[in-house]
Design a protein around this motif. Structure first.
Motif, PDB file in Angstrom:
ATOM      1  N   ARG A  88      66.384 -31.888  18.742  1.00  0.00           N
ATOM      2  CA  ARG A  88      67.816 -31.816  19.035  1.00  0.00           C
ATOM      3  C   ARG A  88      68.211 -30.509  19.726  1.00  0.00           C
ATOM      4  NH1 ARG A  88      68.447 -34.827  13.674  1.00  0.00           N
ATOM      5  NH2 ARG A  88      68.934 -36.912  14.410  1.00  0.00           N
ATOM      6  N   LYS A  89      67.412 -30.134  20.712  1.00  0.00           N
ATOM      7  CA  LYS A  89      67.687 -28.945  21.518  1.00  0.00           C
ATOM      8  C   LYS A  89      68.455 -29.366  22.768  1.00  0.00           C
ATOM      9  CE  LYS A  89      65.177 -26.173  18.959  1.00  0.00           C
ATOM     10  NZ  LYS A  89      65.729 -25.127  18.172  1.00  0.00           N
ATOM     11  N   PRO A  90      69.303 -28.499  23.302  1.00  0.00           N
ATOM     12  CA  PRO A  90      70.102 -28.851  24.485  1.00  0.00           C
ATOM     13  C   PRO A  90      69.282 -29.335  25.678  1.00  0.00           C
ATOM     14  CG  PRO A  90      70.925 -26.822  23.503  1.00  0.00           C
ATOM     15  CD  PRO A  90      69.667 -27.179  22.769  1.00  0.00           C
ATOM     16  N   PHE A  91      68.134 -28.709  25.909  1.00  0.00           N
ATOM     17  CA  PHE A  91      67.284 -29.110  27.034  1.00  0.00           C
ATOM     18  C   PHE A  91      66.883 -30.586  26.922  1.00  0.00           C
ATOM     19  CE2 PHE A  91      63.146 -29.602  29.110  1.00  0.00           C
ATOM     20  CZ  PHE A  91      63.383 -29.016  30.350  1.00  0.00           C
ATOM     21  N   GLY A  92      66.557 -31.042  25.731  1.00  0.00           N
ATOM     22  CA  GLY A  92      66.166 -32.436  25.520  1.00  0.00           C
ATOM     23  C   GLY A  92      67.289 -33.404  25.829  1.00  0.00           C
ATOM     24  N   TYR A  93      68.492 -33.034  25.427  1.00  0.00           N
ATOM     25  CA  TYR A  93      69.642 -33.898  25.726  1.00  0.00           C
ATOM     26  C   TYR A  93      69.907 -33.942  27.232  1.00  0.00           C
ATOM     27  CZ  TYR A  93      70.931 -34.093  20.797  1.00  0.00           C
ATOM     28  OH  TYR A  93      70.936 -34.319  19.447  1.00  0.00           O
ATOM     29  N   ALA A  94      69.768 -32.787  27.893  1.00  0.00           N
ATOM     30  CA  ALA A  94      70.082 -32.707  29.322  1.00  0.00           C
ATOM     31  C   ALA A  94      69.104 -33.509  30.174  1.00  0.00           C
ATOM     32  CB  ALA A  94      70.099 -31.248  29.773  1.00  0.00           C
ATOM     33  N   LEU A  95      67.827 -33.491  29.811  1.00  0.00           N
ATOM     34  CA  LEU A  95      66.832 -34.172  30.632  1.00  0.00           C
ATOM     35  C   LEU A  95      66.306 -35.471  30.029  1.00  0.00           C
ATOM     36  CD1 LEU A  95      64.633 -31.260  32.025  1.00  0.00           C
ATOM     37  CD2 LEU A  95      66.567 -32.416  33.064  1.00  0.00           C
ATOM     38  N   GLY A  96      66.668 -35.758  28.797  1.00  0.00           N
ATOM     39  CA  GLY A  96      66.123 -36.927  28.110  1.00  0.00           C
ATOM     40  C   GLY A  96      66.359 -38.233  28.830  1.00  0.00           C
ATOM     41  N   GLY A  97      67.562 -38.484  29.254  1.00  0.00           N
ATOM     42  CA  GLY A  97      67.868 -39.742  29.947  1.00  0.00           C
ATOM     43  C   GLY A  97      67.078 -39.896  31.226  1.00  0.00           C
ATOM     44  N   GLY A  98      66.979 -38.826  31.986  1.00  0.00           N
ATOM     45  CA  GLY A  98      66.230 -38.870  33.242  1.00  0.00           C
ATOM     46  C   GLY A  98      64.747 -39.110  33.030  1.00  0.00           C
ATOM     47  N   MET A  99      64.181 -38.453  32.041  1.00  0.00           N
ATOM     48  CA  MET A  99      62.751 -38.624  31.778  1.00  0.00           C
ATOM     49  C   MET A  99      62.452 -40.012  31.200  1.00  0.00           C
ATOM     50  SD  MET A  99      61.153 -35.971  32.846  1.00  0.00           S
ATOM     51  CE  MET A  99      62.353 -35.792  34.148  1.00  0.00           C
ATOM     52  N   LEU A 100      63.343 -40.525  30.365  1.00  0.00           N
ATOM     53  CA  LEU A 100      63.168 -41.886  29.845  1.00  0.00           C
ATOM     54  C   LEU A 100      63.291 -42.909  30.977  1.00  0.00           C
ATOM     55  CD1 LEU A 100      65.103 -41.579  26.495  1.00  0.00           C
ATOM     56  CD2 LEU A 100      62.670 -42.127  26.735  1.00  0.00           C
ATOM     57  N   PHE A 101      64.232 -42.682  31.881  1.00  0.00           N
ATOM     58  CA  PHE A 101      64.366 -43.558  33.045  1.00  0.00           C
ATOM     59  C   PHE A 101      63.093 -43.508  33.886  1.00  0.00           C
ATOM     60  CE2 PHE A 101      65.438 -44.023  37.578  1.00  0.00           C
ATOM     61  CZ  PHE A 101      65.821 -45.346  37.571  1.00  0.00           C
ATOM     62  N   HIS A 102      62.601 -42.310  34.117  1.00  0.00           N
ATOM     63  CA  HIS A 102      61.380 -42.141  34.907  1.00  0.00           C
ATOM     64  C   HIS A 102      60.220 -42.913  34.288  1.00  0.00           C
ATOM     65  CE1 HIS A 102      57.641 -39.998  36.014  1.00  0.00           C
ATOM     66  NE2 HIS A 102      58.187 -40.084  37.213  1.00  0.00           N
ATOM     67  N   ALA A 103      60.035 -42.764  32.990  1.00  0.00           N
ATOM     68  CA  ALA A 103      58.928 -43.440  32.312  1.00  0.00           C
ATOM     69  C   ALA A 103      59.097 -44.957  32.365  1.00  0.00           C
ATOM     70  CB  ALA A 103      58.840 -42.961  30.860  1.00  0.00           C
ATOM     71  N   ALA A 104      60.296 -45.443  32.088  1.00  0.00           N
ATOM     72  CA  ALA A 104      60.529 -46.887  32.066  1.00  0.00           C
ATOM     73  C   ALA A 104      60.334 -47.503  33.447  1.00  0.00           C
ATOM     74  CB  ALA A 104      61.935 -47.182  31.543  1.00  0.00           C
ATOM     75  N   ILE A 105      60.915 -46.876  34.451  1.00  0.00           N
ATOM     76  CA  ILE A 105      60.859 -47.458  35.794  1.00  0.00           C
ATOM     77  C   ILE A 105      59.460 -47.350  36.382  1.00  0.00           C
ATOM     78  CG2 ILE A 105      61.483 -45.535  37.302  1.00  0.00           C
ATOM     79  CD1 ILE A 105      63.076 -48.988  37.346  1.00  0.00           C
ATOM     80  N   LEU A 106      58.688 -46.371  35.959  1.00  0.00           N
ATOM     81  CA  LEU A 106      57.309 -46.248  36.412  1.00  0.00           C
ATOM     82  C   LEU A 106      56.517 -47.501  36.054  1.00  0.00           C
ATOM     83  CD1 LEU A 106      54.990 -44.293  37.477  1.00  0.00           C
ATOM     84  CD2 LEU A 106      54.593 -43.830  35.068  1.00  0.00           C
ATOM     85  N   PHE A 107      56.647 -47.942  34.816  1.00  0.00           N
ATOM     86  CA  PHE A 107      55.893 -49.107  34.379  1.00  0.00           C
ATOM     87  C   PHE A 107      56.477 -50.410  34.919  1.00  0.00           C
ATOM     88  CE2 PHE A 107      54.867 -45.894  31.137  1.00  0.00           C
ATOM     89  CZ  PHE A 107      53.508 -45.820  31.397  1.00  0.00           C
TER      90      PHE A 107
END
Length: 155
Positions: A88-107
């Motif tokens: 629950r660190k600010p960095f995780g909230y800021a980039l979490g959606g983008g990284m999850l999108f990246h991982a999902a769309i990759l597959f």
């Protein structure tokens, strides 16, 4: 290589400009931090180990080694972002959606490629590869969807 350099440059230039505490305040409790973060961190760790193994085993094709090199850049980003989101660190909230999108769309894109491959390259449909990749797409798409739903709730 050019896309990787441009993507890293964009991250280096844009991420420091994000008001991370404000993003954290808005998203806290809405985005399933522990679930999303653990999936992202585990995926990053696993793909990093797979890439290291492939590179040092020396048995991969040129294409597989190129993909492994790209994974050496991407996987740590997934891991760090996932760990930060889990904690629950600010960095995780800021980039979490983008990284999850990246991982999902990759597959998902890889699955689409498998469907198109017989028409474009004239090779048989890679059923075994499809069966291996489809669950990965689901595993990353679910936390991405939950994260997006949480973002919509918080706005």
């Amino acid at each position: 290589l050019a896309l990787t350099v441009c993507s890293v440059a964009a991250l280096v230039l844009l991420v420091p400009r994000i008001d991370m505490p404000a993003v954290k305040k808005r998203l806290t409790g809405n985005v399933r931090e522990r679930f999303s973060g653990s999936i992202l961190a585990f995926g990053g760790f696993a793909f990093f180990l797979l890439a290291i193994n492939l590179i040092f085993a020396g048995e991969g094709t040129r294409s597989e080694i190129s993909t492994a090199i790209a994974d050496l850049v991407i996987a740590p980003t997934w891991f760090i972002t996932g760990a930060q989101l889990f904690c629950r660190k600010p960095f995780g909230y800021a980039l979490g959606g983008g990284m999850l999108f990246h991982a999902a769309i990759l597959f998902v894109a890889l699955l689409i490629y498998f469907f198109l491959q017989p028409f474009v390259a004239g090779v048989p449909f890679p059923l075994e590869d499809f069966i291996a990749i489809a669950p990965m797409a689901v595993v990353f798409f679910i936390p991405f969807g939950l994260f997006m739903r949480g973002m919509m709730k918080s706005s």
